[in-house]
Design an enzyme around this catalytic site. Structure first.
Site: not given
Length: 381
Positions: A157, A280, A337, A364-366
């Site tokens: 990765w 709205q 959405q 870079e770190g989960t």
């Protein structure tokens, strides 16, 4: 006054330059390189031309010497254009940072100056096929033999891994020592036994090259070691504590783009005899996105300010990275959405925003690791 939220004139100019670059250079080609799954070298060349590539390199070595807050301001703008393309210079800065933190004067001159003389990239190699979050469990081995190290193993990765002029590789002298046995070595492209294999089929950020790196009896001179033996893990963690902040900045840029696309569509689309922006239900979604953008940006700036002041910032960078990436993912999700069925197809850009920014919650770190860092900070007080 103790607190000043205004940008300096130089920062405003930097922001304007990066914003114009994103609009004129990145946006027109972002979809093309995403679909081709190719690194956009023409964009990288133009980044170099305007001084925004490897811009954290100090002026004495030919760079712009950007501070973290400057970097964050630029990062938001570039990621607005394309998070995948922004990852390329961001990952190069990730590779540069260990050299800035731990390199000797000679190493800085040798490794950094060439990166300012042409469109060139650096890379950072910590993760392996069997360890990502457990960064101390390295299997890549470095064995000292006289004036060199023999490197064997695999990294996974690695952004820019195949394009970089050199890669900072973290290896272990003895796996049983875990973090105490790690060494940081700069491995230059073309070194015999060093191979980069491109990873195909990514969900998002497809314009950024991601690689598996293989090292088979690669000889690395001792003078390419950053710091001392056993200091590699500390160098890696200090690096990530800084470089998570630009990830947060990129997330803010994606969220801002999601809001702009959602607003544009809501003002055009009609349902039940009126623009959907009048409903709205839609307005509340837009309001929530803006709440996220403003709070994520403010905290990202704060984390960057801490880093620039030389103050402890590990927990702040973790908060900024986790919060901003989650805000951005939700912003992209709500933008889809609002677009309805059109949001689900490539005719509109919002589906790409979601695919791209998902990675910000992982690399870079989960965000689970970020919460671990934050919790340790809380419990240590």
């Amino acid at each position: 006054m103790a607190i000043d939220f205004s940008l300096t004139e130089e920062q405003k100019q930097l922001q304007a330059l990066a914003r114009r670059f994103a609009k004129e250079v990145i946006l027109p080609v972002a979809r093309e390189y995403d679909e081709k799954e190719e690194v956009p070298w023409p964009v990288i060349e133009k980044l170099h031309e305007v001084g925004l590539l490897n811009a954290i390199i100090p002026e004495k070595y030919g760079g712009m010497g950007l501070k973290m807050l400057d970097e964050v301001i630029v990062g938001e703008e570039l990621a607005y254009g394309c998070m995948g393309i922004y990852t390329i210079p961001m990952a190069s800065d990730l590779g540069i940072t260990p050299v800035l933190l731990a390199g000797t004067e000679e190493q800085k001159r040798r490794f950094l100056k060439p990166l300012t003389e042409k469109p060139a990239l650096a890379a950072f190699a910590l993760s392996e096929p069997g360890n990502g979050s457990d960064a101390a469990a390295l299997r890549t081995r470095a064995v000292r033999q006289g004036d060199r190290y023999i490197l064997n193993g695999t990294k996974m990765w690695i952004s820019n891994g195949g394009e970089a002029e050199w890669v900072v590789v973290f290896a272990t002298l003895n796996p049983e020592l875990r973090h105490k046995g790690v060494v940081a070595l700069v491995v230059e492209r073309g070194t015999p036994g060093f191979k980069a294999i491109k990873i195909h089929g990514k969900m998002g950020q497809r314009a950024s090259g991601t690689y598996e790196l293989v090292f088979e009896n690669v000889e690395v001179p001792v003078e390419n070691r950053l710091g001392e033996e056993g200091e590699g893990f500390k160098i890696a963690m200090q690096t990530l504590n800084k470089t998570r902040i630009p990830v947060a900045a990129g997330s803010v840029g994606v969220a801002r783009r999601a809001l702009d696309e959602a607003v544009k569509y809501a003002k055009e689309r009609e349902a039940f005899g009126q623009k959907i922006a009048n409903f709205q239900a839609i307005q509340f979604k837009l309001a929530d996105i803006l709440i996220g953008i403003e709070t994520a940006r403010a905290y990202t700036y704060y984390a960057a300010w801490l880093a620039d002041q030389g103050l402890p910032h590990a927990h702040a960078s973790a908060i900024a990275k986790a919060y901003a990436s989650e805000v951005a993912f939700e912003a992209a999700n709500q933008a889809i959405q609002i677009h309805g069925g059109y949001g689900y197809v490539r005719e509109y850009p919002v589906e790409k925003l979601l695919r791209d920014v998902k990675l910000n919650q992982i690399y870079e770190g989960t965000n689970e690791i970020q919460r671990l860092i934050i919790a340790r900070h809380i419990l240590a007080e």
